[in-house]
Scaffold this active site. Sequence first.
Site, PDB file in Angstrom:
ATOM      1  N   ASP A   1     -15.284  -3.217  -1.306  1.00 34.32           N
ATOM      2  CA  ASP A   1     -14.845  -2.970   0.072  1.00 34.32           C
ATOM      3  C   ASP A   1     -16.079  -2.653   0.906  1.00 34.32           C
ATOM      4  OD1 ASP A   1     -12.285  -3.165  -1.028  1.00 34.32           O
ATOM      5  OD2 ASP A   1     -12.202  -1.007  -1.404  1.00 34.32           O
TER       6      ASP A   1
ATOM      7  N   ASP B   1       0.854  -1.183   0.000  1.00 36.29           N
ATOM      8  CA  ASP B   1       0.000   0.000   0.000  1.00 36.29           C
ATOM      9  C   ASP B   1       0.891   1.234   0.000  1.00 36.29           C
ATOM     10  OD1 ASP B   1      -2.069  -1.750   0.133  1.00 36.29           O
ATOM     11  OD2 ASP B   1      -2.785  -1.146   2.114  1.00 36.29           O
TER      12      ASP B   1
END
Length: 243
Positions: free
Chosen positions: A129, A8
Amino acid sequence: MIVYPAIDLKDGKCVRLEQGDMSRATIFNENPAKQAVAFEKSGAEWIHIVDLNGAFEGRTVNKDAVMEIVNAVNIPVQLGGGIRDQSMIDFWLNNGITRIILGTATVKDPDLVRWACAMWPERIVLGLDANSGRVAVEGWAEVSDITAEDLARSLEGVGAAAIIYTDISRDGILQGPNIDATMKLAKCVKTPIIASGGISCIQDIRKIFSSPPIAGVIVGRALYDRKFSLEAALNVFSESERR
């Protein structure tokens, strides 16, 4: 099944967030490309990248860091975060990225998703998500009214290569994945489902690999915190293959 080690990116560095909160970021590597090479040397078949700044800003932000990773490894890379128009999809898929992850667009621009899947067969992944079962967008800052299951069903026929399902409440806090919700989603569509969020120990990997509808798992903080090694996770996969 495939283990996807995660990188990330925030401000050009390799970080992990807690429950998607940009203010709760821990830096794990100042050089994301070196981290990607380390994953490759450990046996990774894929690298999973999220441009966190891009997810919040709605545009690619960590372009240089992504390109450094792509140029450093010899394994396929999938990328998500801030990719919300045709030009960026075309750019990345023409410049070393193997698969693009579309998240916000699945809710806000389904026509773009359909175009992308038709134009780039098997190279588009849908990122769903969920917060309390409902799909979050704009870097998880906004929760929609649609459930992950309903959204997955509505996009079942577009030809996506896979769906990444992340339970936001589990992400980055090492409390275990939401296997029940992931399996429920996997059973309602034919598109392969990749589990993400909350992996905390090697037992979590074993549970996922013993859940046939789930096609893969993304692992982040547990690797960085050395809860287990990537080699150990891959060995679970090898053991399941031998059975």
